[in-house]
Design a protein around this motif. Structure first.
Motif, PDB file in Angstrom:
ATOM      1  N   VAL A  53      -7.450  -4.558   5.965  1.00  0.00           N
ATOM      2  CA  VAL A  53      -6.103  -3.978   6.024  1.00  0.00           C
ATOM      3  C   VAL A  53      -6.082  -2.663   5.248  1.00  0.00           C
ATOM      4  N   ALA A  54      -6.680  -2.634   4.075  1.00  0.00           N
ATOM      5  CA  ALA A  54      -6.726  -1.401   3.281  1.00  0.00           C
ATOM      6  C   ALA A  54      -7.524  -0.312   3.997  1.00  0.00           C
ATOM      7  N   GLU A  55      -8.604  -0.694   4.665  1.00  0.00           N
ATOM      8  CA  GLU A  55      -9.404   0.269   5.424  1.00  0.00           C
ATOM      9  C   GLU A  55      -8.589   0.862   6.576  1.00  0.00           C
ATOM     10  N   SER A  56      -7.865   0.010   7.282  1.00  0.00           N
ATOM     11  CA  SER A  56      -7.026   0.483   8.386  1.00  0.00           C
ATOM     12  C   SER A  56      -5.960   1.445   7.869  1.00  0.00           C
ATOM     13  N   HIS A  57      -5.347   1.098   6.746  1.00  0.00           N
ATOM     14  CA  HIS A  57      -4.343   1.977   6.127  1.00  0.00           C
ATOM     15  C   HIS A  57      -4.958   3.331   5.794  1.00  0.00           C
ATOM     16  N   ALA A  58      -6.140   3.312   5.172  1.00  0.00           N
ATOM     17  CA  ALA A  58      -6.794   4.564   4.787  1.00  0.00           C
ATOM     18  C   ALA A  58      -7.129   5.416   6.006  1.00  0.00           C
ATOM     19  N   ARG A  64       5.331  -7.448  14.319  1.00  0.00           N
ATOM     20  CA  ARG A  64       5.781  -6.641  13.199  1.00  0.00           C
ATOM     21  C   ARG A  64       4.690  -5.615  12.937  1.00  0.00           C
ATOM     22  N   THR A  65       5.080  -4.399  12.698  1.00  0.00           N
ATOM     23  CA  THR A  65       4.102  -3.343  12.439  1.00  0.00           C
ATOM     24  C   THR A  65       4.297  -2.802  11.036  1.00  0.00           C
ATOM     25  N   VAL A  66       3.199  -2.408  10.435  1.00  0.00           N
ATOM     26  CA  VAL A  66       3.250  -1.724   9.152  1.00  0.00           C
ATOM     27  C   VAL A  66       2.662  -0.342   9.408  1.00  0.00           C
ATOM     28  N   LYS A  67       3.430   0.680   9.001  1.00  0.00           N
ATOM     29  CA  LYS A  67       3.052   2.066   9.266  1.00  0.00           C
ATOM     30  C   LYS A  67       2.862   2.830   7.969  1.00  0.00           C
ATOM     31  N   ALA A  68       2.045   3.870   8.058  1.00  0.00           N
ATOM     32  CA  ALA A  68       1.891   4.836   6.976  1.00  0.00           C
ATOM     33  C   ALA A  68       1.973   6.216   7.622  1.00  0.00           C
ATOM     34  N   GLY A  69       2.875   7.039   7.146  1.00  0.00           N
ATOM     35  CA  GLY A  69       3.035   8.368   7.724  1.00  0.00           C
ATOM     36  C   GLY A  69       3.427   8.330   9.186  1.00  0.00           C
ATOM     37  N   GLY A  70       4.154   7.294   9.594  1.00  0.00           N
ATOM     38  CA  GLY A  70       4.599   7.177  10.981  1.00  0.00           C
ATOM     39  C   GLY A  70       3.562   6.592  11.920  1.00  0.00           C
ATOM     40  N   LEU A 115       0.845  -1.196   0.000  1.00  0.00           N
ATOM     41  CA  LEU A 115       0.000   0.000   0.000  1.00  0.00           C
ATOM     42  C   LEU A 115       0.884   1.251   0.000  1.00  0.00           C
ATOM     43  N   PRO A 116       0.377   2.383  -0.487  1.00  0.00           N
ATOM     44  CA  PRO A 116       1.193   3.600  -0.618  1.00  0.00           C
ATOM     45  C   PRO A 116       1.770   4.109   0.706  1.00  0.00           C
ATOM     46  N   GLY A 117       3.051   4.503   0.653  1.00  0.00           N
ATOM     47  CA  GLY A 117       3.698   5.172   1.780  1.00  0.00           C
ATOM     48  C   GLY A 117       3.914   4.326   3.008  1.00  0.00           C
ATOM     49  N   THR A 118       4.069   3.009   2.855  1.00  0.00           N
ATOM     50  CA  THR A 118       4.206   2.145   4.031  1.00  0.00           C
ATOM     51  C   THR A 118       5.667   1.838   4.345  1.00  0.00           C
TER      52      THR A 118
END
Length: 129
Positions: free
Chosen positions: A99-104, A33-39, A16-19
């Motif tokens: 997962v995509a919803e959480s990212h958004a 393990r964590t996946v972050k977007a924008g910190g 996903l973008p910016g991860t």
């Protein structure tokens, strides 16, 4: 089997973008393990579970938690834990959508606060310590 499914979802999230990926609670039994977007972390992946934040799909998660509390727990603030003890608790497409919803949700939150504001907040917290 659960490990492969969790790994597949982790890889999907990293696409996903910016991860970026990191580790929470390193060296402890809680390590994930964590996946972050924008910190901001939007997905936590453990050995047999994952945790993510939901908005629009939260009602569905609450329903699943009520029907099968061993596989799903919907907690405070929209955070949902899904356990993978014996395979997929939900269809893979539904989990990818979550997962995509959480990212958004969380990438939108971090985008609303620019880098300057985040740095200012960190400096304020350090100064008050």
């Amino acid at each position: 089997m659960a490990r492969a499914e969790l790994e597949s979802l982790r890889k999907f999230a990293l696409g996903l973008p910016g991860t970026e990926e990191s580790v929470a609670c390193a060296g402890t039994v809680l390590e994930k393990r964590t996946v972050k977007a924008g910190g901001k972390a939007f997905l936590f992946v453990g050995a047999r579970d994952l945790m993510l934040k939901l908005g629009a799909s939260l009602a569905e998660a609450h329903k699943l938690a009520k029907e099968d509390p061993e596989r799903c727990k919907a907690g405070a603030g929209g955070w949902v834990t899904v356990r993978f003890e014996s395979g997929l608790p939900l269809p893979a497409a539904r989990l990818r959508a979550w997962v995509a919803e959480s990212h958004a949700l969380l990438s939108k939150t971090s985008a609303a606060v620019g880098p300057r504001e985040r740095a200012s907040t960190r400096r304020s917290k350090r100064a008050s310590s």
